[in-house]
Design a protein around this motif. Structure first.
Motif, PDB file in Angstrom:
ATOM      1  N   TRP A  35      -7.968   8.283  -4.789  1.00  0.00           N
ATOM      2  CA  TRP A  35      -6.723   7.581  -5.045  1.00  0.00           C
ATOM      3  C   TRP A  35      -6.852   6.798  -6.345  1.00  0.00           C
ATOM      4  O   TRP A  35      -7.903   6.253  -6.658  1.00  0.00           O
ATOM      5  N   PRO A  36      -5.766   6.724  -7.101  1.00  0.00           N
ATOM      6  CA  PRO A  36      -5.830   5.930  -8.340  1.00  0.00           C
ATOM      7  C   PRO A  36      -5.882   4.439  -8.030  1.00  0.00           C
ATOM      8  O   PRO A  36      -5.460   3.997  -6.964  1.00  0.00           O
ATOM      9  N   LYS A  37      -6.429   3.689  -8.963  1.00  0.00           N
ATOM     10  CA  LYS A  37      -6.519   2.248  -8.787  1.00  0.00           C
ATOM     11  C   LYS A  37      -5.112   1.666  -8.839  1.00  0.00           C
ATOM     12  O   LYS A  37      -4.299   2.024  -9.693  1.00  0.00           O
ATOM     13  N   ILE A  38      -4.804   0.762  -7.929  1.00  0.00           N
ATOM     14  CA  ILE A  38      -3.466   0.188  -7.840  1.00  0.00           C
ATOM     15  C   ILE A  38      -3.364  -0.992  -8.807  1.00  0.00           C
ATOM     16  O   ILE A  38      -4.221  -1.891  -8.798  1.00  0.00           O
ATOM     17  N   PHE A  39      -2.326  -0.976  -9.614  1.00  0.00           N
ATOM     18  CA  PHE A  39      -2.050  -2.090 -10.521  1.00  0.00           C
ATOM     19  C   PHE A  39      -0.926  -2.913  -9.909  1.00  0.00           C
ATOM     20  O   PHE A  39       0.197  -2.428  -9.728  1.00  0.00           O
ATOM     21  N   TYR A  40      -1.237  -4.148  -9.573  1.00  0.00           N
ATOM     22  CA  TYR A  40      -0.263  -5.020  -8.927  1.00  0.00           C
ATOM     23  C   TYR A  40       0.628  -5.690  -9.972  1.00  0.00           C
ATOM     24  O   TYR A  40       0.174  -6.075 -11.040  1.00  0.00           O
ATOM     25  N   GLU A  41       1.889  -5.848  -9.634  1.00  0.00           N
ATOM     26  CA  GLU A  41       2.808  -6.606 -10.462  1.00  0.00           C
ATOM     27  C   GLU A  41       2.837  -8.035  -9.952  1.00  0.00           C
ATOM     28  O   GLU A  41       2.358  -8.332  -8.850  1.00  0.00           O
ATOM     29  N   PHE A  42       3.469  -8.897 -10.724  1.00  0.00           N
ATOM     30  CA  PHE A  42       3.522 -10.310 -10.345  1.00  0.00           C
ATOM     31  C   PHE A  42       4.243 -10.494  -9.015  1.00  0.00           C
ATOM     32  O   PHE A  42       3.829 -11.287  -8.176  1.00  0.00           O
ATOM     33  N   SER A  43       5.305  -9.739  -8.802  1.00  0.00           N
ATOM     34  CA  SER A  43       6.074  -9.887  -7.561  1.00  0.00           C
ATOM     35  C   SER A  43       5.259  -9.470  -6.329  1.00  0.00           C
ATOM     36  O   SER A  43       5.505  -9.951  -5.232  1.00  0.00           O
TER      37      SER A  43
END
Length: 151
Positions: A35-43
């Motif tokens: 699985w690709p690494k998850i990039f979190y947004e500020f929300s």
């Protein structure tokens, strides 16, 4: 280190427990994620608590911890369990429930184990046919600082 005392042994065991807690967790070899690494947004991060930052221990602390791990060999299993539970900061109530002893008996086992470890580290033979209280008092008397006579 010239002379080991039970309080020095207790501090060293607490340091070893703290180093063990800071070591990275063991991972199983051979497994990986596609699985690709998850990039979190500020929300996504709003309302979440920040992850605790893990600072790995220094190599000197790890070598002191490894030395300390061997100190409980030869102790009664109950004494060793009490020593490590106390080093990890467990409350006496939890320790008493775990080992099945009353508070005073668990404290005496803990003091005895600290005294035996300190006595062994000072390269002295531990008396085998003596009571726990005798060994505790003997080590306390030996570790007391010498007082100069008052004039």
């Amino acid at each position: 280190m010239s002379e080991w005392t039970p309080s020095l042994v207790e501090a060293r065991l607490a340091e070893a427990a703290y180093v063990l807690k800071r070591l990275p967790s063991a991972r199983v070899q051979g497994y990986f994620s596609t699985w690709p690494k998850i990039f979190y947004e500020f929300s996504d991060l709003v309302g979440q608590e920040p992850r605790p930052m893990r600072v790995p221990p220094s190599p000197a602390a790890i070598s002191r911890m490894e030395e300390t791990l061997s100190w409980t060999t030869g102790l009664d299993p109950v004494d060793g369990k009490i020593i490590w539970l106390r080093a990890h900061g467990e409350r006496w109530k939890t320790i008493c429930w775990t080992v099945g002893l009353q508070r005073s008996a668990a404290n005496e086992h803990w003091l005895y184990a600290l005294c035996v470890i300190a006595w062994r580290l000072n390269h002295r033979p531990v008396p085998k046919l003596r009571s726990r209280r005798y060994v505790i008092e003997m080590v306390k008397r030996a570790c007391e600082p010498l007082e100069l006579p008052q004039e």
